[in-house]
Design an enzyme around this catalytic site. Structure first.
Site, PDB file in Angstrom:
ATOM      1  N   HIS A 155       5.131  10.949   1.613  1.00 29.91           N
ATOM      2  CA  HIS A 155       5.235  12.208   2.342  1.00 29.91           C
ATOM      3  C   HIS A 155       4.969  11.980   3.827  1.00 29.91           C
ATOM      4  O   HIS A 155       4.613  10.889   4.255  1.00 29.91           O
ATOM      5  CB  HIS A 155       4.264  13.240   1.774  1.00 29.91           C
ATOM      6  CG  HIS A 155       2.832  12.987   2.106  1.00 29.91           C
ATOM      7  ND1 HIS A 155       2.122  11.950   1.558  1.00 29.91           N
ATOM      8  CD2 HIS A 155       1.970  13.614   2.950  1.00 29.91           C
ATOM      9  CE1 HIS A 155       0.893  11.957   2.031  1.00 29.91           C
ATOM     10  NE2 HIS A 155       0.774  12.950   2.881  1.00 29.91           N
ATOM     11  N   THR A 193       8.436  10.639   7.888  1.00 26.38           N
ATOM     12  CA  THR A 193       9.018   9.448   8.517  1.00 26.38           C
ATOM     13  C   THR A 193       8.239   8.183   8.189  1.00 26.38           C
ATOM     14  O   THR A 193       7.030   8.219   7.962  1.00 26.38           O
ATOM     15  CB  THR A 193       9.038   9.606  10.051  1.00 26.38           C
ATOM     16  OG1 THR A 193       7.716   9.985  10.500  1.00 26.38           O
ATOM     17  CG2 THR A 193      10.048  10.653  10.487  1.00 26.38           C
ATOM     18  N   ARG A 194       8.964   7.051   8.171  1.00 28.21           N
ATOM     19  CA  ARG A 194       8.368   5.722   8.062  1.00 28.21           C
ATOM     20  C   ARG A 194       9.133   4.777   8.994  1.00 28.21           C
ATOM     21  O   ARG A 194      10.351   4.910   9.153  1.00 28.21           O
ATOM     22  CB  ARG A 194       8.446   5.181   6.631  1.00 28.21           C
ATOM     23  CG  ARG A 194       7.642   5.958   5.610  1.00 28.21           C
ATOM     24  CD  ARG A 194       6.144   5.825   5.824  1.00 28.21           C
ATOM     25  NE  ARG A 194       5.375   6.475   4.771  1.00 28.21           N
ATOM     26  CZ  ARG A 194       5.053   7.756   4.746  1.00 28.21           C
ATOM     27  NH1 ARG A 194       5.448   8.549   5.735  1.00 28.21           N
ATOM     28  NH2 ARG A 194       4.331   8.257   3.767  1.00 28.21           N
ATOM     29  N   LYS A 208       4.531  11.543  16.577  1.00 28.80           N
ATOM     30  CA  LYS A 208       3.641  11.334  15.427  1.00 28.80           C
ATOM     31  C   LYS A 208       2.922  10.005  15.623  1.00 28.80           C
ATOM     32  O   LYS A 208       3.544   8.986  15.911  1.00 28.80           O
ATOM     33  CB  LYS A 208       4.462  11.310  14.137  1.00 28.80           C
ATOM     34  CG  LYS A 208       3.689  10.992  12.866  1.00 28.80           C
ATOM     35  CD  LYS A 208       4.649  10.960  11.690  1.00 28.80           C
ATOM     36  CE  LYS A 208       4.028  10.337  10.469  1.00 28.80           C
ATOM     37  NZ  LYS A 208       5.008  10.206   9.358  1.00 28.80           N
ATOM     38  N   HIS A 218      -3.476   2.622  11.509  1.00 23.88           N
ATOM     39  CA  HIS A 218      -3.156   1.849  10.307  1.00 23.88           C
ATOM     40  C   HIS A 218      -4.399   1.260   9.657  1.00 23.88           C
ATOM     41  O   HIS A 218      -4.483   1.173   8.435  1.00 23.88           O
ATOM     42  CB  HIS A 218      -2.174   0.724  10.671  1.00 23.88           C
ATOM     43  CG  HIS A 218      -1.792  -0.140   9.510  1.00 23.88           C
ATOM     44  ND1 HIS A 218      -1.072   0.351   8.435  1.00 23.88           N
ATOM     45  CD2 HIS A 218      -2.027  -1.456   9.256  1.00 23.88           C
ATOM     46  CE1 HIS A 218      -0.863  -0.636   7.564  1.00 23.88           C
ATOM     47  NE2 HIS A 218      -1.452  -1.730   8.036  1.00 23.88           N
ATOM     48  N   CYS A 258      -3.228  10.567   4.006  1.00 19.69           N
ATOM     49  CA  CYS A 258      -2.357   9.777   3.148  1.00 19.69           C
ATOM     50  C   CYS A 258      -3.204   8.724   2.446  1.00 19.69           C
ATOM     51  O   CYS A 258      -4.354   8.486   2.823  1.00 19.69           O
ATOM     52  CB  CYS A 258      -1.223   9.123   3.931  1.00 19.69           C
ATOM     53  SG  CYS A 258      -1.758   7.943   5.184  1.00 19.69           S
ATOM     54  N   LYS A 272       9.265   0.934   3.629  1.00 19.90           N
ATOM     55  CA  LYS A 272      10.498   0.413   4.219  1.00 19.90           C
ATOM     56  C   LYS A 272      11.232  -0.532   3.276  1.00 19.90           C
ATOM     57  O   LYS A 272      12.446  -0.678   3.341  1.00 19.90           O
ATOM     58  CB  LYS A 272      10.178  -0.308   5.538  1.00 19.90           C
ATOM     59  CG  LYS A 272       9.312  -1.545   5.373  1.00 19.90           C
ATOM     60  CD  LYS A 272       8.958  -2.212   6.692  1.00 19.90           C
ATOM     61  CE  LYS A 272       7.944  -1.442   7.496  1.00 19.90           C
ATOM     62  NZ  LYS A 272       6.598  -1.366   6.860  1.00 19.90           N
TER      63      LYS A 272
END
Length: 375
Positions: free
Chosen positions: A44, A47-48, A262, A266, A311, A344
């Site tokens: 969700h 975007t990635r 956005k 990480h 997430c 990805k």
């Protein structure tokens, strides 16, 4: 048998595998606790980034290139936008292992990558304020995947080719026999020749059902959207990015369809109790503070923080994936532990899983780094 293959977990990897198997004429059942795409997994947030020159190691590059080719093929079948060629710039200090891996993989695979100084980055994109001494590697052919659109596209094509999807069907038991499997939900039971388990964030809950315990850790991370000057940060002029600082790692996206910039961090996630829903964004001051501090320092033309979401990363100890057959059963296949950088690759992973399930490995992609027995 009811099916040739049952796939438990119909998120990014599972849905892709379902499509490629159904396309081969296999009888496929996809089971998911929710109705993908949804907000309970790892796909969700709209975007990635897809990168080819890979900072995590050049062993990923061939898979990234294959994944890109498969995304392009899926785009031809879909009426939704799946990939936006924004380019991707990876920014770090020159002695960074990450950026050195990017440079080495670009050279080895002759990728379309341009190396830039901090001054050159700031001149080309006024939305960056990169400190002197940093460098950037700009991948012109990379960009952004619209993750939820990608799931919908795979779902539509899998069902079109005959796959059966049962949503809101949490698996309660899995029985493995010498030549088949039996999978039960609260209401039904199914049999198949083979099983693919792509459990995502539910890995540690479901792995005991197939007699495995792996050293996985679930982390709660967050990402945020910011108000944006569309003349500075539009997707047709500003790249997606990774930005490594000495002790922190950030990633981000240009404004796509007016959604705003956005940005996410990480590293630095918090352990998550999977028996409970993830804590809402803002439960910890760092949720907003970290990305806002980064934006103020290195992207000062970004506007105010607007919103954020949590997430879940499911990490392996070495942050490399697990893609392998069960140590005791050839007809049980597992893909999990994608450690926050798997989406990805999901098109290529789905293809690999379809090959493993049919015993017909046609691709030349090396999955030896992703074996279960390395733990």
């Amino acid at each position: 048998m009811d099916y040739d293959v049952i796939i438990v977990g119909a998120g990014s990897m599972g849905m892709a595998a379902g499509y490629y198997l159904a396309k081969k004429g296999k009888r496929i059942l996809l089971l998911d606790s929710y109705d993908p795409p949804h907000t309970e997994g790892s796909h969700h947030g709209e975007t990635r980034i897809i990168r080819h020159a890979y900072g995590e190691g050049e062993s990923y590059v061939a898979m990234a290139l294959r994944a890109q080719a498969l995304w392009n093929e899926l785009q031809e079948l879909s009426d939704e936008e799946l990939f936006i060629n924004t380019g991707v710039i990876n920014i770090a200090q020159p002695d960074s292992r990450f950026i050195q891996n990017v440079i080495k993989s670009a050279e080895k695979y002759s990728l379309n990558v341009e190396q830039l100084s901090a001054e050159e980055i700031n001149q080309r994109w006024e939305g960056f304020q990169v400190p002197e001494g940093y460098i950037g590697c700009y991948e012109l052919d990379s960009g952004v995947l619209m993750s939820e659109n990608c799931i919908r596209a795979f779902k539509k094509e899998a069902i079109k080719h005959g796959a059966v999807l049962k949503a809101h069907a949490a698996v309660t038991s899995i029985s493995i026999f010498d030549e088949h499997v039996q999978v039960a939900t609260a209401d039904e039971s199914f049999t198949a020749d083979s099983l693919i388990l792509t459990p995502g964030a539910a890995a540690r809950k479901l792995l005991p059902l197939i007699g495995l315990e792996l050293p996985l850790q679930e982390l709660r991370n967050t990402f945020s959207w910011f108000e944006t000057d569309e003349s500075i940060y539009p997707a047709n002029r500003f790249p997606a990015f990774t930005f490594e600082l000495p002790t922190e790692m950030y990633y981000g996206f240009p404004s796509i369809n007016g959604a705003g910039v956005k940005i996410g961090r990480h590293d630095g996630g918090r352990p998550r109790d999977m028996r409970k829903p993830p804590e809402e964004f803002g439960a910890h001051p760092q949720d907003q503070q970290d990305v806002s501090r980064f934006a103020n320092r290195y992207m000062s033309k970004v506007g105010q923080h607007v919103s954020g979401q949590p997430c879940t990363y499911t990490n392996t100890p070495d942050e490399d994936f697990i893609i392998d057959k069960h140590p005791d059963y050839e007809h049980v296949i597992l893909a999990c532990g994608f450690s926050g950088h798997g989406f990805k690759f999901s098109s290529a992973v789905g293809e690999i899983l379809s090959e493993l399930a049919t015993g017909n490995r046609q691709s030349a992609l090396d999955i030896s780094p992703f074996t279960i027995n390395r733990f």
